[in-house]
Design a protein around this motif. Sequence first.
Motif, PDB file in Angstrom:
ATOM      1  N   LYS A   9       0.897  -1.289  -0.011  1.00 16.32           N
ATOM      2  CA  LYS A   9      -0.001   0.101  -0.039  1.00 16.32           C
ATOM      3  C   LYS A   9       0.908   1.194   0.149  1.00 16.32           C
ATOM      4  O   LYS A   9       2.022   1.192   0.574  1.00 16.32           O
ATOM      5  CB  LYS A   9      -0.981  -0.018   1.274  1.00 16.32           C
ATOM      6  N   ALA A  10       0.365   2.247  -0.600  1.00 22.43           N
ATOM      7  CA  ALA A  10       1.221   3.839  -0.546  1.00 22.43           C
ATOM      8  C   ALA A  10       0.076   4.565  -0.830  1.00 22.43           C
ATOM      9  O   ALA A  10      -0.850   4.637  -1.083  1.00 22.43           O
ATOM     10  CB  ALA A  10       2.087   3.435  -2.001  1.00 22.43           C
ATOM     11  N   GLU A  11       0.724   5.844  -0.324  1.00 19.64           N
ATOM     12  CA  GLU A  11      -0.163   6.947  -0.539  1.00 19.64           C
ATOM     13  C   GLU A  11       0.267   7.688  -1.956  1.00 19.64           C
ATOM     14  O   GLU A  11       1.378   7.874  -2.135  1.00 19.64           O
ATOM     15  CB  GLU A  11       0.017   8.113   0.550  1.00 19.64           C
ATOM     16  N   LEU A  12      -0.655   7.823  -2.750  1.00 15.17           N
ATOM     17  CA  LEU A  12      -0.443   8.026  -4.271  1.00 15.17           C
ATOM     18  C   LEU A  12      -1.223   9.537  -4.556  1.00 15.17           C
ATOM     19  O   LEU A  12      -2.488   9.655  -3.910  1.00 15.17           O
ATOM     20  CB  LEU A  12      -1.043   7.143  -5.183  1.00 15.17           C
ATOM     21  N   GLU A  13      -0.573  10.462  -4.782  1.00 21.13           N
ATOM     22  CA  GLU A  13      -1.313  11.762  -4.949  1.00 21.13           C
ATOM     23  C   GLU A  13      -1.153  11.951  -6.719  1.00 21.13           C
ATOM     24  O   GLU A  13      -0.063  12.331  -7.369  1.00 21.13           O
ATOM     25  CB  GLU A  13      -0.533  12.898  -4.509  1.00 21.13           C
ATOM     26  N   ASN A  14      -2.255  12.043  -7.177  1.00 21.62           N
ATOM     27  CA  ASN A  14      -2.605  12.334  -8.669  1.00 21.62           C
ATOM     28  C   ASN A  14      -1.831  11.282  -9.628  1.00 21.62           C
ATOM     29  O   ASN A  14      -1.426  11.774 -10.799  1.00 21.62           O
ATOM     30  CB  ASN A  14      -2.116  13.650  -8.986  1.00 21.62           C
ATOM     31  N   VAL A  15      -1.492  10.107  -9.016  1.00 22.89           N
ATOM     32  CA  VAL A  15      -0.948   9.068 -10.015  1.00 22.89           C
ATOM     33  C   VAL A  15      -1.612   7.836  -9.683  1.00 22.89           C
ATOM     34  O   VAL A  15      -2.243   7.747  -8.652  1.00 22.89           O
ATOM     35  CB  VAL A  15       0.630   8.743  -9.729  1.00 22.89           C
ATOM     36  N   THR A  16      -1.524   6.780 -10.453  1.00 19.52           N
ATOM     37  CA  THR A  16      -2.010   5.397 -10.540  1.00 19.52           C
ATOM     38  C   THR A  16      -1.257   4.352 -10.999  1.00 19.52           C
ATOM     39  O   THR A  16      -0.351   4.806 -11.714  1.00 19.52           O
ATOM     40  CB  THR A  16      -3.754   5.498 -11.179  1.00 19.52           C
ATOM     41  N   ASP A  17      -1.665   3.068 -11.090  1.00 16.71           N
ATOM     42  CA  ASP A  17      -0.874   1.983 -11.692  1.00 16.71           C
ATOM     43  C   ASP A  17       0.581   2.206 -11.135  1.00 16.71           C
ATOM     44  O   ASP A  17       1.463   1.672 -12.017  1.00 16.71           O
ATOM     45  CB  ASP A  17      -1.106   2.334 -13.122  1.00 16.71           C
ATOM     46  N   LEU A  18       0.827   2.061  -9.743  1.00 18.43           N
ATOM     47  CA  LEU A  18       2.198   1.967  -9.484  1.00 18.43           C
ATOM     48  C   LEU A  18       2.630   0.432  -9.597  1.00 18.43           C
ATOM     49  O   LEU A  18       1.741  -0.614  -9.046  1.00 18.43           O
ATOM     50  CB  LEU A  18       2.093   2.344  -7.937  1.00 18.43           C
ATOM     51  N   GLN A  19       3.689   0.321  -9.978  1.00 20.01           N
ATOM     52  CA  GLN A  19       4.402  -1.205 -10.382  1.00 20.01           C
ATOM     53  C   GLN A  19       5.853  -1.137 -10.603  1.00 20.01           C
ATOM     54  O   GLN A  19       6.195   0.077 -10.885  1.00 20.01           O
ATOM     55  CB  GLN A  19       3.530  -1.733 -11.663  1.00 20.01           C
ATOM     56  N   PRO A  20       6.486  -2.304 -10.472  1.00 18.80           N
ATOM     57  CA  PRO A  20       7.722  -2.393 -10.631  1.00 18.80           C
ATOM     58  C   PRO A  20       8.027  -1.849 -12.063  1.00 18.80           C
ATOM     59  O   PRO A  20       7.555  -1.841 -13.007  1.00 18.80           O
ATOM     60  CB  PRO A  20       8.210  -3.779 -10.511  1.00 18.80           C
ATOM     61  N   GLY A  21       9.442  -1.240 -12.011  1.00 16.38           N
ATOM     62  CA  GLY A  21       9.788  -0.330 -13.280  1.00 16.38           C
ATOM     63  C   GLY A  21      10.288  -1.246 -14.634  1.00 16.38           C
ATOM     64  O   GLY A  21      10.140  -0.758 -15.672  1.00 16.38           O
ATOM     65  N   VAL A 122       2.530  15.575  -8.209  1.00 17.25           N
ATOM     66  CA  VAL A 122       2.359  13.970  -8.043  1.00 17.25           C
ATOM     67  C   VAL A 122       3.536  13.657  -7.078  1.00 17.25           C
ATOM     68  O   VAL A 122       4.248  13.957  -6.629  1.00 17.25           O
ATOM     69  CB  VAL A 122       2.628  13.297  -9.389  1.00 17.25           C
ATOM     70  N   SER A 123       2.985  12.473  -6.366  1.00 17.64           N
ATOM     71  CA  SER A 123       3.905  11.782  -5.304  1.00 17.64           C
ATOM     72  C   SER A 123       3.498  10.319  -5.081  1.00 17.64           C
ATOM     73  O   SER A 123       2.363  10.008  -5.349  1.00 17.64           O
ATOM     74  CB  SER A 123       3.950  12.724  -3.898  1.00 17.64           C
ATOM     75  N   VAL A 124       4.517   9.621  -4.733  1.00 19.59           N
ATOM     76  CA  VAL A 124       4.278   8.398  -4.177  1.00 19.59           C
ATOM     77  C   VAL A 124       4.951   8.323  -2.608  1.00 19.59           C
ATOM     78  O   VAL A 124       6.120   8.685  -2.656  1.00 19.59           O
ATOM     79  CB  VAL A 124       4.770   7.401  -4.938  1.00 19.59           C
ATOM     80  N   MET A 125       4.335   8.153  -1.742  1.00 18.96           N
ATOM     81  CA  MET A 125       5.008   8.148  -0.390  1.00 18.96           C
ATOM     82  C   MET A 125       4.295   6.913   0.634  1.00 18.96           C
ATOM     83  O   MET A 125       3.067   6.294   0.439  1.00 18.96           O
ATOM     84  CB  MET A 125       4.300   9.370   0.285  1.00 18.96           C
ATOM     85  N   ARG A 126       5.197   6.694   1.607  1.00 19.74           N
ATOM     86  CA  ARG A 126       4.741   5.435   2.564  1.00 19.74           C
ATOM     87  C   ARG A 126       4.338   4.246   1.920  1.00 19.74           C
ATOM     88  O   ARG A 126       3.321   3.793   2.241  1.00 19.74           O
ATOM     89  CB  ARG A 126       3.897   6.127   3.503  1.00 19.74           C
ATOM     90  N   ILE A 127       5.348   3.704   1.147  1.00 20.24           N
ATOM     91  CA  ILE A 127       5.066   2.413   0.544  1.00 20.24           C
ATOM     92  C   ILE A 127       5.365   1.368   1.741  1.00 20.24           C
ATOM     93  O   ILE A 127       6.378   1.565   2.208  1.00 20.24           O
ATOM     94  CB  ILE A 127       5.758   2.131  -0.536  1.00 20.24           C
ATOM     95  N   LYS A 128       4.393   0.566   1.961  1.00 21.30           N
ATOM     96  CA  LYS A 128       4.596  -0.507   2.789  1.00 21.30           C
ATOM     97  C   LYS A 128       4.214  -1.753   2.473  1.00 21.30           C
ATOM     98  O   LYS A 128       3.346  -1.805   1.407  1.00 21.30           O
ATOM     99  CB  LYS A 128       3.639  -0.288   4.212  1.00 21.30           C
ATOM    100  N   GLY A 129       5.004  -2.783   2.909  1.00 22.17           N
ATOM    101  CA  GLY A 129       4.551  -4.278   2.504  1.00 22.17           C
ATOM    102  C   GLY A 129       4.158  -5.080   3.459  1.00 22.17           C
ATOM    103  O   GLY A 129       4.240  -4.899   4.805  1.00 22.17           O
ATOM    104  N   LYS A 130       3.224  -5.954   3.409  1.00 12.78           N
ATOM    105  CA  LYS A 130       2.439  -6.843   4.078  1.00 12.78           C
ATOM    106  C   LYS A 130       2.373  -8.375   3.620  1.00 12.78           C
ATOM    107  O   LYS A 130       2.054  -8.390   2.507  1.00 12.78           O
ATOM    108  CB  LYS A 130       1.185  -6.299   4.346  1.00 12.78           C
ATOM    109  N   TRP A 131       2.862  -9.260   4.580  1.00  7.55           N
ATOM    110  CA  TRP A 131       2.983 -10.633   4.150  1.00  7.55           C
ATOM    111  C   TRP A 131       1.880 -11.527   4.549  1.00  7.55           C
ATOM    112  O   TRP A 131       1.656 -11.069   5.777  1.00  7.55           O
ATOM    113  CB  TRP A 131       4.478 -11.324   4.610  1.00  7.55           C
ATOM    114  N   SER A 132       1.140 -12.229   3.816  1.00  9.64           N
ATOM    115  CA  SER A 132       0.229 -13.186   4.155  1.00  9.64           C
ATOM    116  C   SER A 132       0.415 -14.408   3.668  1.00  9.64           C
ATOM    117  O   SER A 132       1.129 -14.663   2.456  1.00  9.64           O
ATOM    118  CB  SER A 132      -1.322 -12.566   4.186  1.00  9.64           C
TER     119      SER A 132
END
Length: 134
Positions: A9-21, A122-132
């Motif tokens: 999860k991440a806080e996205l400002e005015n962007v979408t479709d966050l994915q590995p480059g 635009v910004s991408v902030m506070r990317i967090k990972g969660k395992w299940s």
Amino acid sequence: MVRLLLSIKAELENVTDLQPGSDSFEYFFKIQCSSCHEVHSKLVSLNRKTILDMPTTKSTKTNFLWRWWEPLLILDCRGLEFIDFDPTGTWRCNGIDSGTEFEVDIGEEEWTDYDEKAKLPVSVMRIKGKWSKA
């Protein structure tokens, strides 16, 4: 063999479709031994193009058998547990109004820029990972 699902999860400002480059994106993880529970002192990295010899198993090669999955990926693992995710690396996202593609370098846990077409920050902030378990 345990299948683990990494959700982000991440806080996205005015962007979408966050994915590995790229397909050769290096994922960084903190791991611990499933038997003795010792946590490895350094982050380990994986990418889907790396193939390793596994002489102590029935199959001779593996790349940790991950598959792209919503929300991010699933890993099959033996003898270790993934306990943390470090998002460091180059990601991609698109401007929500303009469709402009941005290259996002996550090194400091946040990225900011300006979308010239949409005239918006635009910004991408506070990317967090969660395992299940998958």
